[in-house]
Design an enzyme around this catalytic site. Structure first.
Site, PDB file in Angstrom:
ATOM      1  N   ARG A 113      -2.623  -3.756 -14.170  1.00 47.50           N
ATOM      2  CA  ARG A 113      -3.497  -4.767 -13.245  1.00 47.50           C
ATOM      3  C   ARG A 113      -4.045  -4.312 -12.014  1.00 47.50           C
ATOM      4  O   ARG A 113      -3.103  -3.000 -11.536  1.00 47.50           O
ATOM      5  CB  ARG A 113      -2.468  -5.404 -12.015  1.00 47.50           C
ATOM      6  CG  ARG A 113      -1.510  -6.460 -12.734  1.00 47.50           C
ATOM      7  CD  ARG A 113      -1.758  -7.495 -12.844  1.00 47.50           C
ATOM      8  NE  ARG A 113      -0.915  -8.240 -13.995  1.00 47.50           N
ATOM      9  CZ  ARG A 113      -0.565  -9.134 -13.363  1.00 47.50           C
ATOM     10  NH1 ARG A 113       0.049  -9.791 -11.995  1.00 47.50           N
ATOM     11  NH2 ARG A 113       0.806 -10.372 -14.530  1.00 47.50           N
TER      12      ARG A 113
ATOM     13  N   SER B 152       6.964 -15.015 -12.697  1.00 46.92           N
ATOM     14  CA  SER B 152       6.748 -16.119 -12.019  1.00 46.92           C
ATOM     15  C   SER B 152       6.171 -16.869 -13.723  1.00 46.92           C
ATOM     16  O   SER B 152       5.712 -16.266 -14.356  1.00 46.92           O
ATOM     17  CB  SER B 152       4.697 -15.781 -11.869  1.00 46.92           C
ATOM     18  OG  SER B 152       4.185 -16.914 -11.314  1.00 46.92           O
TER      19      SER B 152
ATOM     20  N   GLU C 211      -5.205  -4.123  -9.116  1.00 47.42           N
ATOM     21  CA  GLU C 211      -5.436  -4.125  -7.560  1.00 47.42           C
ATOM     22  C   GLU C 211      -5.422  -3.314  -7.206  1.00 47.42           C
ATOM     23  O   GLU C 211      -4.534  -2.636  -6.943  1.00 47.42           O
ATOM     24  CB  GLU C 211      -3.963  -5.060  -7.672  1.00 47.42           C
ATOM     25  CG  GLU C 211      -4.338  -6.607  -8.477  1.00 47.42           C
ATOM     26  CD  GLU C 211      -2.928  -7.604  -8.670  1.00 47.42           C
ATOM     27  OE1 GLU C 211      -2.507  -6.912  -7.218  1.00 47.42           O
ATOM     28  OE2 GLU C 211      -3.342  -8.544  -8.880  1.00 47.42           O
TER      29      GLU C 211
ATOM     30  N   GLU D 171       9.647 -12.514  -5.125  1.00 46.62           N
ATOM     31  CA  GLU D 171       9.070 -12.598  -6.505  1.00 46.62           C
ATOM     32  C   GLU D 171       9.406 -11.840  -7.096  1.00 46.62           C
ATOM     33  O   GLU D 171       8.574 -10.262  -7.192  1.00 46.62           O
ATOM     34  CB  GLU D 171       7.664 -13.677  -5.983  1.00 46.62           C
ATOM     35  CG  GLU D 171       7.586 -14.092  -7.679  1.00 46.62           C
ATOM     36  CD  GLU D 171       6.248 -12.989  -7.808  1.00 46.62           C
ATOM     37  OE1 GLU D 171       6.098 -12.781  -9.241  1.00 46.62           O
ATOM     38  OE2 GLU D 171       5.282 -12.951  -7.229  1.00 46.62           O
TER      39      GLU D 171
ATOM     40  N   ARG E 220       5.446  -2.861  -2.875  1.00 42.54           N
ATOM     41  CA  ARG E 220       5.781  -3.540  -3.987  1.00 42.54           C
ATOM     42  C   ARG E 220       4.708  -3.946  -5.347  1.00 42.54           C
ATOM     43  O   ARG E 220       5.493  -4.466  -6.246  1.00 42.54           O
ATOM     44  CB  ARG E 220       6.357  -5.076  -3.813  1.00 42.54           C
ATOM     45  CG  ARG E 220       5.658  -5.910  -3.113  1.00 42.54           C
ATOM     46  CD  ARG E 220       6.261  -7.467  -2.276  1.00 42.54           C
ATOM     47  NE  ARG E 220       5.224  -8.178  -2.676  1.00 42.54           N
ATOM     48  CZ  ARG E 220       5.728  -9.362  -2.805  1.00 42.54           C
ATOM     49  NH1 ARG E 220       6.487  -9.951  -3.029  1.00 42.54           N
ATOM     50  NH2 ARG E 220       4.580 -10.457  -2.309  1.00 42.54           N
ATOM     51  N   HIS E 221       3.581  -3.392  -5.294  1.00 41.68           N
ATOM     52  CA  HIS E 221       2.910  -2.978  -6.100  1.00 41.68           C
ATOM     53  C   HIS E 221       2.312  -2.088  -6.339  1.00 41.68           C
ATOM     54  O   HIS E 221       2.528  -0.591  -6.161  1.00 41.68           O
ATOM     55  CB  HIS E 221       2.074  -4.104  -5.611  1.00 41.68           C
ATOM     56  CG  HIS E 221       1.812  -5.334  -5.116  1.00 41.68           C
ATOM     57  ND1 HIS E 221       2.062  -5.949  -3.797  1.00 41.68           N
ATOM     58  CD2 HIS E 221       1.557  -6.688  -6.102  1.00 41.68           C
ATOM     59  CE1 HIS E 221       1.545  -7.154  -3.693  1.00 41.68           C
ATOM     60  NE2 HIS E 221       1.859  -7.171  -4.828  1.00 41.68           N
TER      61      HIS E 221
ATOM     62  N   ARG F  38      10.434  -3.878 -10.116  1.00 47.33           N
ATOM     63  CA  ARG F  38      10.425  -4.954  -9.139  1.00 47.33           C
ATOM     64  C   ARG F  38      11.933  -5.571  -8.920  1.00 47.33           C
ATOM     65  O   ARG F  38      12.689  -5.660  -8.086  1.00 47.33           O
ATOM     66  CB  ARG F  38       9.915  -6.270  -8.978  1.00 47.33           C
ATOM     67  CG  ARG F  38       9.362  -6.580  -7.275  1.00 47.33           C
ATOM     68  CD  ARG F  38       8.656  -7.689  -7.073  1.00 47.33           C
ATOM     69  NE  ARG F  38       7.533  -7.209  -7.414  1.00 47.33           N
ATOM     70  CZ  ARG F  38       6.010  -7.787  -6.628  1.00 47.33           C
ATOM     71  NH1 ARG F  38       6.113  -9.480  -6.409  1.00 47.33           N
ATOM     72  NH2 ARG F  38       4.960  -7.329  -6.495  1.00 47.33           N
TER      73      ARG F  38
END
Length: 604
Positions: free
Chosen positions: A345, A530, A347, A527, A353-354, A578
């Protein structure tokens, strides 16, 4: 007096008395403020320089001590005693003994029942201290440590004691001796009921570089419990107080940091999560697949991908195996598939948490009539994992608790399921502003987790029926105007009452519904999965892709795979790091990633 003042003025031309202060020209205040800022900056720079100088001196001191130890070793080594102590020859696989690996005893197996037995152990030299004419060393292998003791005697020369005390910590050593039971348990050793009376001591590989931090400091319990949400400040985490080691310093020297019992345990727990994930799904007739990580377009039509040149053509790293696992399960006829693999990712999220690269635990399965079939598999899967961790990782969980104290995860044998509207209602009842069709913020997810824990006594739950606008383009819209809920026999399990299937609207009625057949799974209010029922009708898939602004040409092969017959299906993607982070109550996902990749870190 007045006459004197007048006479003074006549002679000097000035008024008698103290001089009046001149008025400062306009703008002097700002200049003075600027000067103060300069002083502050200079002071801050001086403090930073002083801190760097202190670090430099400490590093030089460690290097000096290391050199002195090596010099002592050279003087202590005696060829006449080489069979008893000294540097062992480099292991180059030149020979092998008849006993092989069985010649060594694993430290974790040492117990008082073995008293009097000769043992040979290998491990890292954790600590070494000299007491009079004796040496006390602690040897560490993975999670386990044992104390080894030697005193000068006719069989143990004084040079051997010097050698044992001079070997640099974290060197690899072989220790041979007799296992004994001490009068009192050995503090600081996991095998506290035994110790080794040393007869031979050899260094297999010497640590020649100065340690960037001491292992004792790296093993210290956390001073305070950090938050597990919000931004992550790399600079602020470069150092720590109270003799602890900063997170960034740990990651810069991860190969050393991984040696701590807590980190050894974290990644053994992580390994077990993968094992249990695989075990359960194989038992449910899933097969493991391996999908490509080089794609010609974004995995989900998004922009947050790492792009690259693929022989002159644009390509990217996969941000999800989503499209390929659907092709395999629904179109390829495998029906039930799973994968454990890397996910990328791009991002620029510097949070706790990323990550830019993580390990995905993905599954996809055909459904017969309702996507609740997927939810049932997911609920049972996680209960199997949680039960398995409790049963198989007792020592590891204890080691993590000793350094990063956490509460055991609470979960129900029959997993709690609520819908999105119910979750939003619970938040509003607690005074939180949350609309039924608005996406949940990280903070509100966390608050909802606290509310669910207080109301249902569980840290683990599933929430479904998310608004369609916040889900990926391939998510099946909810065809129902409303859904009623009934209470199941278990007091904490809520599932929907299904409508009459013959009354379900056809695809031409699925225009812009507000909800979707999608769900998230939560641990401690965050979360970790998903998922959704996927669209398997190609025309609806094209319609949804266009609604998201996706160029249909970039996903043409994906859409075409549904034109030759496709099973209704659903699934989900789980973030391994996670899951481990939240199960163990860790405050930062970098602690559950062996070599984390975030926007600021791409090494080691």
């Amino acid at each position: 007096m007045l006459a004197l003042k007048l006479e003074y003025k006549a002679k000097t031309g000035q008024e008698y008395g103290p001089k009046k202060e001149e008025k400062k020209p306009k703008g002097d205040d700002s200049q003075e403020a600027s000067e103060k800022n300069k002083e502050k900056r200079a002071k801050k720079a001086a403090e930073k320089a002083a801190k760097e100088e202190k670090k430099r001196k400490q590093r030089e001191e460690r290097e000096r001590i290391q050199r002195e130890k090596l010099e002592k070793l050279k003087s202590a080594a005696n060829e006449d005693w080489s069979h008893v102590f000294g540097d062992a020859p480099m292991i180059q696989s030149a020979t092998k003994s008849e006993e092989g690996v069985n010649k060594w005893t694993r430290i974790e197996t040492l117990s008082k029942e073995m008293e009097g037995k000769k043992v040979l152990v290998r491990g890292f030299l954790h600590t070494a201290r000299g007491v009079g004419k004796g040496a006390f060393v602690l040897i560490r292998s993975s999670l386990y440590t044992v104390q080894c003791v030697a005193f000068e005697s006719k069989d143990i020369p004084s040079d051997m004691i010097k050698y044992m005390n001079g070997v640099p910590v974290e060197s690899i050593v072989d220790v041979y001796g007799t296992l004994t039971v001490p009068a009192n348990p050995v503090e600081g050793a996991t095998q506290s009921l035994v110790e080794v009376q040393v007869e031979k001591f050899h260094c297999v590989h010497k640590a020649t570089a100065a340690m960037p931090f001491q292992m004792e400091d790296a093993c210290r319990p956390d001073l305070v419990k950090e938050t597990d949400v919000g931004a992550y400040d790399h600079e602020a985490n470069a150092s720590a107080e109270g003799g602890r080691v900063g997170q960034e310093t740990r990651l810069d020297h991860r190969w050393i940091d991984l040696r701590t019992p807590a980190n050894q345990s974290i990644f053994r727990v992580q390994s077990m999560v993968c094992t249990l994930f695989r075990e359960y799904l194989l038992s449910q007739n899933f097969i493991e697949i391996h999908t490509p990580k080089l794609l010609s377009g974004a995995s989900e039509g998004g922009a947050d991908v790492f792009t690259l040149d693929y022989f002159g053509k644009p390509a990217c790293l996969s941000m999800s195996p989503q499209l390929h696992k659907q092709m395999a399960a629904a179109c390829g006829g495998f029906e039930r598939v799973f994968e454990i693999g890397p996910v990328f990712r791009a991002e620029n999220s510097n949070t706790r948490r990323h990550l830019c690269e993580f390990t995905g635990l993905d599954l996809e399965m055909a459904i017969v009539e309702h996507y609740d079939e997927v939810l049932d598999v997911l609920g049972d899967l996680f209960v199997y994992i949680f039960d398995g961790l409790k049963e198989k990782c007792g020592p590891e969980l204890q080691r993590v608790k000793e350094q990063h104290g956490f509460e055991d995860l609470k979960y129900l044998k029959k997993t709690l399921k609520i819908d999105y509207a119910t979750g939003c209602k619970l938040l509003r009842e607690a005074g939180v502003d949350q609309g039924d069709y608005d996406d949940l913020s990280t903070e509100n997810e966390k608050k909802l987790g606290d509310i669910v824990k207080a109301k249902f006594d569980t840290d683990f739950f599933i929430m479904d029926k998310y608004p369609l606008d916040v889900r990926p383009f391939y998510t099946m819209p909810d065809p129902n105007v409303s859904i009623s809920y009934t209470q199941h026999p278990h007091p904490f399990s809520v599932v929907p009452t299904l409508p009459n299937l013959s009354c379900l609207p056809t695809s031409n009625h699925l225009q812009n519904p507000k909800l979707s057949n999608s769900y998230d799974v939560f641990i401690r209010g965050q979360e970790i999965l998903s998922g959704a029922q996927r669209v398997h009708e190609p025309e609806l898939l094209v319609e949804r892709a266009r609604a998201w602004g996706i160029d249909v040409e970039t996903i043409a092969s994906y859409v075409d795979s549904f034109r030759n017959g496709a099973l209704p299906h659903g699934g989900g993607g789980i973030g391994l790091e996670r899951v481990v982070m939240l199960y163990l109550g860790l405050p930062n996902i970098r602690k559950s990633s062996m070599f984390p990749r975030d926007p600021r870190r791409i090494s080691p």
